[in-house]
Write an enzyme that holds these catalytic residues in place. Structure first.
Site, PDB file in Angstrom:
ATOM      1  N   GLU A  13      13.214 -12.103  -7.682  1.00  0.00           N
ATOM      2  CA  GLU A  13      13.391 -13.859  -7.780  1.00  0.00           C
ATOM      3  C   GLU A  13      12.686 -14.366  -7.946  1.00  0.00           C
ATOM      4  O   GLU A  13      11.568 -14.445  -7.579  1.00  0.00           O
ATOM      5  CB  GLU A  13      14.476 -13.571  -6.303  1.00  0.00           C
ATOM      6  CG  GLU A  13      15.604 -13.271  -5.997  1.00  0.00           C
ATOM      7  CD  GLU A  13      16.431 -13.793  -4.607  1.00  0.00           C
ATOM      8  OE1 GLU A  13      15.651 -13.989  -3.644  1.00  0.00           O
ATOM      9  OE2 GLU A  13      17.416 -13.524  -4.651  1.00  0.00           O
ATOM     10  N   ILE A  14      13.060 -16.045  -8.319  1.00  0.00           N
ATOM     11  CA  ILE A  14      11.401 -16.388  -8.824  1.00  0.00           C
ATOM     12  C   ILE A  14      11.510 -17.464  -7.108  1.00  0.00           C
ATOM     13  O   ILE A  14      12.605 -17.973  -7.470  1.00  0.00           O
ATOM     14  CB  ILE A  14      11.249 -16.940  -9.824  1.00  0.00           C
ATOM     15  CG1 ILE A  14      10.250 -17.702 -10.077  1.00  0.00           C
ATOM     16  CG2 ILE A  14      12.616 -17.140 -10.670  1.00  0.00           C
ATOM     17  CD1 ILE A  14       9.909 -17.655 -11.129  1.00  0.00           C
ATOM     18  N   TYR A  51      -6.921 -22.237 -17.015  1.00  0.00           N
ATOM     19  CA  TYR A  51      -6.661 -23.270 -16.260  1.00  0.00           C
ATOM     20  C   TYR A  51      -8.543 -23.265 -15.336  1.00  0.00           C
ATOM     21  O   TYR A  51      -8.958 -24.325 -15.099  1.00  0.00           O
ATOM     22  CB  TYR A  51      -6.181 -23.442 -15.396  1.00  0.00           C
ATOM     23  CG  TYR A  51      -5.027 -23.145 -15.448  1.00  0.00           C
ATOM     24  CD1 TYR A  51      -4.365 -24.022 -16.359  1.00  0.00           C
ATOM     25  CD2 TYR A  51      -3.426 -22.880 -14.686  1.00  0.00           C
ATOM     26  CE1 TYR A  51      -2.864 -23.609 -17.211  1.00  0.00           C
ATOM     27  CE2 TYR A  51      -1.998 -23.515 -15.390  1.00  0.00           C
ATOM     28  CZ  TYR A  51      -1.725 -23.716 -16.698  1.00  0.00           C
ATOM     29  OH  TYR A  51      -0.791 -23.909 -16.610  1.00  0.00           O
TER      30      TYR A  51
END
Length: 301
Positions: A13-14, A51
Site C-alpha cells: 500500500e502507498i 534533488y
C-alpha cells in the site's frame, strides 16, 4: 470518502497523500517540513537522486528515528533513478540508500525515459544545461530494475514521465510489472487517456506538480477563477480543491509545503460534487509546467 492508502499491484500500500521534497535544499527548512508532516500523519516522503537532498533527508530521519518520533517500517520512501545511471541502476540506488541511511526504499522509479551517457570525464552526476542524450532502452533498463527487487533494495519499482509507448515495451517483456507511475497531473493537464491506460494495466498513478505551478511560471492553477469559486463554495483553500479533484480519481499526490497550515490543508480533502468535478475537467488545456529542454524525443513517450 478519500482512501488514506492505495493498493499497488503487488499487494503493498502507498499513502494517498505524501510529502514532495523537490526544491527543498535547506536542511533546516526540510527538517521543519518533515517534522510537521509526520506530526500530522504523513508517512510518504518523495525524493530523488537529482534533488540533491537525500543526504539531508537521511540525516533528518535518523534523528527522528533516534528520538522515537517514527520508525522506518512505518514510512513509505520513494526515490528515483537518475538518467545517468541507466547502465547500472543498482549503483544509482545504492548511492541513494547510502545517503538516506536506509537498507531499502519502498518505491524506486525510473525518473525519465531519457538516458544520459556519462560525461567525457566519466562522471555520472551530469545535470547541468548540457545533456549527452543517449538511446533509451526501456526493456534493458527495466530488467535491471527488477534485479533491485530481487536484491531487496526496493520493495516496489515503477516509472516516471513515461507515456504509453515505453510503458507497453516494458509490459511486453517484464517479469515484475511497474507498480506505479509518477506524472505531471493537474486540472490544466489531467492526462485522462494516460491515466485510464495505466489503470487498465494495474499501475498506480501518482501526480506531481499537482497544484500546477513551477519556478518562473505565470498562470498558476490555484489562481484559476473556476478553482477559486469552487473553493469559496466549500469554504476551503484552492489547493484543497485541486488535491481533492485528483485523489477522487484514486490518484496519489505528493504536494510540497514548508508550512504546517498548508500541510494540514493538503490532507483535509473534500468530497466534490459531480458538477464541480466536471467544471474542473473542463479546465484541461494540456499545459505542462515541467518540460525540460534538451531531453530528446523520448521524454513523455
Amino acid at each position: 470518502m478519500i482512501c488514506k492508502t492505495q493498493k499497488l499491484n503487488n499487494g503493498k500500500e502507498i499513502p494517498t497523500v505524501g510529502l514532495g521534497t523537490w526544491g527543498m535544499e535547506d536542511e533546516a527548512v526540510l527538517e521543519g517540513a518533515i517534522r510537521n508532516a509526520l506530526s500530522l500523519g504523513y508517512r510518504h516522503i518523495d525524493t530523488a537522486f537529482i534533488y540533491g537532498n537525500e543526504k539531508m533527508i537521511g540525516n533528518i530521519l535518523k534523528k527522528l528515528f533516534d528520538e522515537g518520533v517514527v520508525q522506518r517500517k512505518d514510512l513509505f520512501i520513494t526515490s528515483k533513478l537518475w538518467n545517468t545511471f541507466h547502465g547500472c541502476p543498482e549503483d544509482g540506488l545504492r548511492r541513494s540508500l547510502n545517503d538516506l541511511q536506509m537498507d531499502y526504499v519502498d518505491l524506486y522509479l525510473i525518473h525519465w525515459p531519457v538516458t544520459f551517457d556519462p560525461a567525457p570525464d566519466g562522471t555520472v552526476e551530469s545535470c547541468g544545461k548540457k545533456y549527452n542524450v543517449g538511446k533509451f532502452d526501456a526493456v534493458g533498463v527495466w530488467k535491471k530494475m527488477e534485479a533491485l527487487v530481487d536484491l531487496g533494495l526496493a520493495k516496489s519499482i515503477g516509472i516516471s514521465n513515461f507515456g504509453k509507448a515505453n510503458t507497453e515495451k516494458i509490459l511486453g517483456t517484464c517479469r515484475i510489472c511497474p507498480a506505479a507511475i509518477q506524472i505531471e497531473l493537474h486540472p490544466y493537464l489531467n492526462q485522462k487517456e494516460l491515466v485510464e491506460f495505466m489503470k487498465s494495466k494495474g499501475i498506480q498513478v501518482i501526480s506531481y506538480s499537482s497544484l500546477g505551478s513551477a519556478p518562473g511560471s505565470s498562470a498558476k492553477v490555484r489562481d484559476d477563477k473556476t478553482i477559486k469559486a469552487i473553493a469559496k463554495k466549500y469554504g476551503c483553500a484552492p489547493s484543497q480543491i485541486i488535491l481533492s479533484y485528483i485523489t477522487a480519481q484514486g490518484i496519489c499526490v505528493i504536494p510540497k509545503s514548508r508550512s504546517k497550515e498548508h500541510l494540514r490543508e493538503n490532507i483535509d480533502l473534500k468530497e466534490l460534487s459531480r458538477e464541480d468535478i466536471s467544471a474542473i475537467d473542463a479546465l484541461n488545456t494540456g499545459h505542462r509546467y515541467v518540460d525540460p529542454p534538451g531531453f530528446g524525443p523520448e521524454k513523455f513517450k
